[in-house]
Design an enzyme around this catalytic site. Structure first.
Site, PDB file in Angstrom:
ATOM      1  N   LYS A 110       0.822  -1.230   0.000  1.00 51.21           N
ATOM      2  CA  LYS A 110       0.000   0.000   0.000  1.00 51.21           C
ATOM      3  C   LYS A 110       0.852   1.274   0.000  1.00 51.21           C
ATOM      4  O   LYS A 110       0.395   2.319  -0.457  1.00 51.21           O
ATOM      5  CB  LYS A 110      -0.945   0.010   1.209  1.00 51.21           C
ATOM      6  CG  LYS A 110      -1.943  -1.150   1.240  1.00 51.21           C
ATOM      7  CD  LYS A 110      -3.152  -0.913   0.358  1.00 51.21           C
ATOM      8  CE  LYS A 110      -4.118  -2.086   0.397  1.00 51.21           C
ATOM      9  NZ  LYS A 110      -5.200  -1.990  -0.584  1.00 51.21           N
ATOM     10  N   GLU A 136     -10.079   5.645   3.372  1.00 46.80           N
ATOM     11  CA  GLU A 136     -10.700   4.532   4.080  1.00 46.80           C
ATOM     12  C   GLU A 136      -9.642   3.456   4.279  1.00 46.80           C
ATOM     13  O   GLU A 136      -8.625   3.437   3.583  1.00 46.80           O
ATOM     14  CB  GLU A 136     -11.847   3.954   3.238  1.00 46.80           C
ATOM     15  CG  GLU A 136     -11.432   2.977   2.141  1.00 46.80           C
ATOM     16  CD  GLU A 136     -10.609   3.591   1.014  1.00 46.80           C
ATOM     17  OE1 GLU A 136     -10.704   4.820   0.809  1.00 46.80           O
ATOM     18  OE2 GLU A 136      -9.861   2.844   0.353  1.00 46.80           O
ATOM     19  N   SER A 186       1.800  -9.742  -0.503  1.00 44.69           N
ATOM     20  CA  SER A 186       1.458  -8.310  -0.474  1.00 44.69           C
ATOM     21  C   SER A 186       1.713  -7.637   0.869  1.00 44.69           C
ATOM     22  O   SER A 186       1.888  -6.423   0.918  1.00 44.69           O
ATOM     23  CB  SER A 186       0.002  -8.122  -0.885  1.00 44.69           C
ATOM     24  OG  SER A 186      -0.853  -8.909  -0.076  1.00 44.69           O
TER      25      SER A 186
HETATM   26  C1  LIG Z   1      -1.511  -6.898   2.846  1.00 45.55           C
HETATM   27  C2  LIG Z   1      -2.702  -6.627   1.989  1.00 45.55           C
HETATM   28  N1  LIG Z   1      -2.844  -7.307   0.834  1.00 45.55           N
HETATM   29  C3  LIG Z   1      -3.910  -7.122   0.022  1.00 45.55           C
HETATM   30  C4  LIG Z   1      -4.905  -6.218   0.360  1.00 45.55           C
HETATM   31  C5  LIG Z   1      -6.082  -6.088  -0.550  1.00 45.55           C
HETATM   32  O1  LIG Z   1      -6.083  -4.907  -1.292  1.00 45.55           O
HETATM   33  P1  LIG Z   1      -5.817  -4.919  -2.842  1.00 45.55           P
HETATM   34  O2  LIG Z   1      -6.702  -5.962  -3.435  1.00 45.55           O
HETATM   35  O3  LIG Z   1      -6.153  -3.548  -3.273  1.00 45.55           O
HETATM   36  O4  LIG Z   1      -4.379  -5.248  -3.050  1.00 45.55           O
HETATM   37  C6  LIG Z   1      -4.811  -5.484   1.558  1.00 45.55           C
HETATM   38  C7  LIG Z   1      -5.843  -4.519   1.933  1.00 45.55           C
HETATM   39  O5  LIG Z   1      -5.868  -3.966   2.993  1.00 45.55           O
HETATM   40  C8  LIG Z   1      -3.679  -5.697   2.387  1.00 45.55           C
HETATM   41  O6  LIG Z   1      -3.525  -5.031   3.542  1.00 45.55           O
END
Ligand SMILES: Cc1ncc(COP(=O)(O)O)c(C=O)c1O
Length: 404
Positions: free
Chosen positions: A99, A121, A388
């Site tokens: 993020k 948000e 992620s």
């Molecule tokens: C570590 C992590 N991965 C994935 C996501 C999902 O978001 P996005 O689909 O936009 O990557 C989030 C959302 O808070 C997150 O904190």
């Protein structure tokens, strides 16, 4: 930032109205439309300027710690007994998730536009922490709206946001989770669009956010493409990422969309099961509709109202999904699969115990999908999984859930 290598039939810029195929757009009141057009113009003005590119690139390198490593998960691979699994370590970024990549871009844009406050948000709190961090770095105020349930579940991230100087607004309406946090943040934003930028936390919302957030995230795939060629001498056979709104997935996928030999999988949250109402598998079971000012697949009732959704991962429980994902599903370039809460918890524990890496519950969905796929693939094949985020925020919750 690396040069953009990937605009083509599979990764088009949206059209002037912000549509990827039939999805996207700006289904918003006139007043907000003008505001979004101003944001689009400001973004188009600065995105290719050497100053902006250099500033962002320097922050990625010296502040975030990019490039994030592409790590061969040997013991996880042995555990699955199939394809080689590589992890793109976005969990090692400053603030612990992908993020921060778009939060820095949005904060710089806010500063460039002369805004004095950012509103956002958050679900899992990762976008909230990243945004609070970026705002403190560029010196503007930050207000984060978060559902009451998520506040209780992701307490460590709430404390971090406060330490970083952000105001955290607890959202007590509706399901008290991500969708209601978006509603609440939008309402607050409408009171003062002059001095505030609404920094959306994924590839969702009205144009230009799905395009802009994707552009800031595509560094993930650009790095991974170079790294895997260096490590394996070729492109991977498959990519896997979890999909909430879809920003980490678009970040990884974009650089590979033209490489049609690379299979691409997005993993959605199947919650307590696809045969129950308690899931958030939007692309798997939703239908085209509208939510939060744009057209996409939506989990909706007969009247087209978004349904309450559920996932063990607070960052994935959203009834809509990015418009470009909706388009990629329709043209068949990306296959969307799902993982249940239980499969996510299994994957969380497997990575922790086989590799000494505690993953975020969101990322554990991608791992669950990858573990399943790897077992069906040959040992000479290669999967790249987007890890992620890290799971520190989820540790207490998982320990309680599993009685550890
Ligand atoms: C570590 C992590 N991965 C994935 C996501 C999902 O978001 P996005 O689909 O936009 O990557 C989030 C959302 O808070 C997150 O904190």
């Amino acid at each position: 930032m690396a040069e953009n290598k990937s605009f083509s039939e599979f990764a088009p810029m949206p059209n002037a109205e912000g549509y990827f195929g039939e999805y996207g757009g700006s289904l918003i009141p006139e007043q907000l439309l003008t505001v979004m057009q101003d944001i689009d113009k400001a973004y188009q003005d600065i995105r290719q300027t050497p100053e902006f590119k250099e500033e962002l690139q320097e922050l990625y390198k010296y502040y975030v710690g990019r490039p994030s490593p592409l790590y061969f998960a040997k013991r996880l691979t042995e555990h699955c007994g199939g394809a080689k699994i590589y992890l793109k370590r976005e969990d090692l970024n400053h603030t612990g998730a992908h993020k921060i990549n778009h939060s820095l871009g949005e904060a710089l844009l806010a500063k460039h536009m002369g805004k004095t406050r950012v509103i956002a948000e958050t679900g899992a709190g990762q976008h909230g922490v990243a945004m609070a961090t970026a705002c403190s770095l560029v010196g503007i105020d930050c207000e984060i709206h978060m559902g009451e349930i998520d506040i209780a579940k992701e307490a460590p991230n709430v404390v971090k946001m406060k330490i970083l100087g952000a105001k955290v607004v607890s959202v007590t309406r509706g399901t008290k989770t991500l969708k209601d946090a978006v509603d609440s943040a939008f309402e607050e934003y409408m009171k003062d669009t002059e001095s505030t930028l609404y920094a959306i936390g994924s590839v969702v919302g009205p144009h230009p956010f799905p395009m802009m957030v994707r552009d800031f995230q595509q560094i993930i795939g650009e790095e991974a493409r170079d790294q895997i060629q260096e490590l394996e001498g070729r492109l991977p056979d498959a990519l896997v990422a979890c999909v909430g709104g879809g920003s980490n997935a678009m970040g990884l996928f974009t650089a590979f969309l033209n490489d049609t030999d690379v299979s691409i999988y997005g993993v959605e949250p199947a919650g307590k099961g696809l045969d129950t109402p308690d899931h958030a598998a939007t692309l798997t079971l939703g239908k085209p509709g509208a939510v939060h000012g744009f057209k996409c697949y939506v989990l909706q009732d007969e009247q087209g109202e978004p349904l309450p959704v559920h996932s063990i991962a607070s960052g994935l429980d959203y009834p809509g999904v990015g418009p470009q994902h909706s388009y990629l599903k329709d043209i068949g370039r990306v296959e969307y699969i799902s993982a249940t809460d239980d499969q996510c918890l299994d994957a969380f524990m497997i990575l922790s115990r086989k590799e000494g890496i505690i993953p975020a519950l969101e990322s554990s969905h991608a791992l669950a999908g990858a573990i399943r796929l790897a077992k069906e693939m040959k040992p000479e094949q290669v999967i790249v999984v987007n890890l992620s985020g890290r799971g520190d925020k989820d540790a207490d919750y998982v320990a309680e859930k599993l009685g550890l």
